[in-house]
Scaffold this active site. Sequence first.
Site, PDB file in Angstrom:
ATOM      1  N   TYR A 155       0.508  -1.217  -0.023  1.00 46.99           N
ATOM      2  CA  TYR A 155      -0.466   0.473   0.101  1.00 46.99           C
ATOM      3  C   TYR A 155       1.120   1.023  -0.345  1.00 46.99           C
ATOM      4  CZ  TYR A 155      -4.224   3.483   1.387  1.00 46.99           C
ATOM      5  OH  TYR A 155      -4.883   3.651   1.135  1.00 46.99           O
ATOM      6  N   LYS A 159       0.801   3.590  -3.454  1.00 51.52           N
ATOM      7  CA  LYS A 159       0.841   5.320  -3.067  1.00 51.52           C
ATOM      8  C   LYS A 159       1.625   6.160  -2.849  1.00 51.52           C
ATOM      9  CE  LYS A 159      -4.007   3.975  -2.310  1.00 51.52           C
ATOM     10  NZ  LYS A 159      -4.387   5.463  -3.065  1.00 51.52           N
TER      11      LYS A 159
HETATM   12  N1  LIG Z   1     -10.326   4.656   4.200  1.00 46.36           N
HETATM   13  C1  LIG Z   1      -9.623   5.128   4.544  1.00 46.36           C
HETATM   14  O1  LIG Z   1      -9.503   5.586   5.620  1.00 46.36           O
HETATM   15  C2  LIG Z   1      -8.758   5.744   3.641  1.00 46.36           C
HETATM   16  C3  LIG Z   1      -7.176   6.605   4.069  1.00 46.36           C
HETATM   17  C4  LIG Z   1      -7.013   7.033   2.482  1.00 46.36           C
HETATM   18  C5  LIG Z   1      -6.333   7.272   1.053  1.00 46.36           C
HETATM   19  N2  LIG Z   1      -7.835   5.679   1.459  1.00 46.36           N
HETATM   20  C6  LIG Z   1      -8.400   5.742  -0.603  1.00 46.36           C
HETATM   21  O2  LIG Z   1      -9.227   6.022  -0.773  1.00 46.36           O
HETATM   22  C7  LIG Z   1      -9.432   5.721  -1.909  1.00 46.36           C
HETATM   23  C8  LIG Z   1     -10.768   4.544  -1.499  1.00 46.36           C
HETATM   24  O3  LIG Z   1     -10.473   3.779   0.114  1.00 46.36           O
HETATM   25  P1  LIG Z   1     -11.983   3.168   0.656  1.00 46.36           P
HETATM   26  O4  LIG Z   1     -11.752   3.301   1.781  1.00 46.36           O
HETATM   27  O5  LIG Z   1     -13.239   3.771   0.018  1.00 46.36           O
HETATM   28  O6  LIG Z   1     -12.215   1.702   0.233  1.00 46.36           O
HETATM   29  P2  LIG Z   1     -13.330   0.459  -0.319  1.00 46.36           P
HETATM   30  O7  LIG Z   1     -12.284  -0.467  -0.066  1.00 46.36           O
HETATM   31  O8  LIG Z   1     -14.435   0.906   0.956  1.00 46.36           O
HETATM   32  O9  LIG Z   1     -13.233   1.109  -1.586  1.00 46.36           O
HETATM   33  C9  LIG Z   1     -12.637   0.781  -2.833  1.00 46.36           C
HETATM   34  C10 LIG Z   1     -13.051   0.353  -4.057  1.00 46.36           C
HETATM   35  O10 LIG Z   1     -12.417   0.371  -5.027  1.00 46.36           O
HETATM   36  C11 LIG Z   1     -12.521  -1.264  -5.492  1.00 46.36           C
HETATM   37  N3  LIG Z   1     -12.166  -2.088  -6.255  1.00 46.36           N
HETATM   38  C12 LIG Z   1     -11.067  -2.574  -5.871  1.00 46.36           C
HETATM   39  N4  LIG Z   1     -10.359  -2.971  -7.167  1.00 46.36           N
HETATM   40  C13 LIG Z   1     -11.361  -2.569  -8.083  1.00 46.36           C
HETATM   41  C14 LIG Z   1     -11.027  -2.915  -9.182  1.00 46.36           C
HETATM   42  N5  LIG Z   1      -9.710  -3.965 -10.015  1.00 46.36           N
HETATM   43  N6  LIG Z   1     -11.005  -2.385 -10.568  1.00 46.36           N
HETATM   44  C15 LIG Z   1     -11.938  -1.557 -10.231  1.00 46.36           C
HETATM   45  N7  LIG Z   1     -12.632  -1.401  -9.202  1.00 46.36           N
HETATM   46  C16 LIG Z   1     -11.760  -2.168  -8.249  1.00 46.36           C
HETATM   47  C17 LIG Z   1     -13.868  -2.275  -4.761  1.00 46.36           C
HETATM   48  O11 LIG Z   1     -14.439  -2.758  -4.879  1.00 46.36           O
HETATM   49  C18 LIG Z   1     -14.127  -1.029  -4.062  1.00 46.36           C
HETATM   50  O12 LIG Z   1     -15.690  -0.467  -3.690  1.00 46.36           O
HETATM   51  C19 LIG Z   1      -8.819   3.906  -2.051  1.00 46.36           C
HETATM   52  O13 LIG Z   1      -7.962   4.364  -3.133  1.00 46.36           O
HETATM   53  C20 LIG Z   1      -7.445   4.542  -0.825  1.00 46.36           C
HETATM   54  O14 LIG Z   1      -6.515   4.174  -0.584  1.00 46.36           O
HETATM   55  C21 LIG Z   1      -8.905   5.450   1.704  1.00 46.36           C
END
Ligand SMILES: NC(=O)c1ccc[n+]([C@@H]2O[C@H](COP(=O)([O-])OP(=O)(O)OC[C@H]3O[C@@H](n4cnc5c(N)ncnc54)[C@H](O)[C@@H]3O)[C@@H](O)[C@H]2O)c1
Length: 266
Positions: A155, A159
């Site tokens: 990750y 990132k």
């Molecule tokens: N949740 C947090 O605290 C947090 C913090 C910092 C950054 N982020 C970033 O924000 C973004 C969303 O995070 P989240 O918490 O909503 O995660 P989440 O897991 O709820 O959502 C991620 C989505 O991406 C989809 N996905 C995965 N592989 C895929 C593929 N091959 N093709 C199409 N779709 C695909 C999943 O099905 C899911 O719906 C991510 O990039 C994550 O790294 C999240």
Amino acid sequence: MRLAGKIAIVTGTSPNIGGGIAEGLADEGARVACVDVLAENAEHCAAWIKGRGGEALGLTGDLTDEAQVQAMVARVREAWGGVDVLVNNAGILGGLSVLEMPLERWTRQLAVNLTGTFLCTKHVARLMVEQGTRGSIIVIVSTAGHQGQAGNIGYCTSKSGLLNFTRAAAMDLARHGIRVNSLTPTATDAEEGAERAVAWGRARPDRRGRLLDFQKMVPTGRLPSPRHYAKAAVFLASDDAEMITGVDLRVDAGAIAKYWPWIPSA
Ligand SMILES: NC(=O)c1ccc[n+]([C@@H]2O[C@H](COP(=O)([O-])OP(=O)(O)OC[C@H]3O[C@@H](n4cnc5c(N)ncnc54)[C@H](O)[C@@H]3O)[C@@H](O)[C@H]2O)c1
């Protein structure tokens, strides 16, 4: 209505961050294609936006597969004629340490987080260039892309790769009037995503305990929610940001700016 008339693609539209950003763009007048490898995340997000009076499409596809990305972009073009905004949000979170990470899991995480973003950017930008669209591309990073987090090797690596992908793509596309910026979220308050899941007709997700006490460490004393990221994404997508490209906009409640040994709540 800062995005009236704009067409947006948001990837990874779970009820958490992608769903929040898609909703935020739609509330500002954009038509939004909600794209996810899980059909229900694509469909529920689009149905939710339509239920609020917006225009949306739910599209299912695996963004690591170039043919599926091309088909997805072609579908949006066929429906609405072009694309103005792409939010590369899909990602695989979590992981293991460098000692434990299996190659297969590493390869998949880099494929989704890095290659998926590359493929979507490539094919959306090609369409923007072809049509002379002065578009905006947003890449969702993480504070884990700015710092070394233990137990999260794939990750953190992917990132941080996206931070410089953003700058390099911004340089490639500047002469076409296409802007590329990243947006850095951090540990996100789970309540809004849980509420959105329920609003989409799902069971309320279980709150999983976190190993780290993020709330105690964050300078503002409060963690951001998806709607805070959505507001920043609206700004980057809008013409208000017309001179902004190649930057990282941190919506991290001060996390990265913090002097590391300071514990704000102490
Ligand atoms: N949740 C947090 O605290 C947090 C913090 C910092 C950054 N982020 C970033 O924000 C973004 C969303 O995070 P989240 O918490 O909503 O995660 P989440 O897991 O709820 O959502 C991620 C989505 O991406 C989809 N996905 C995965 N592989 C895929 C593929 N091959 N093709 C199409 N779709 C695909 C999943 O099905 C899911 O719906 C991510 O990039 C994550 O790294 C999240």
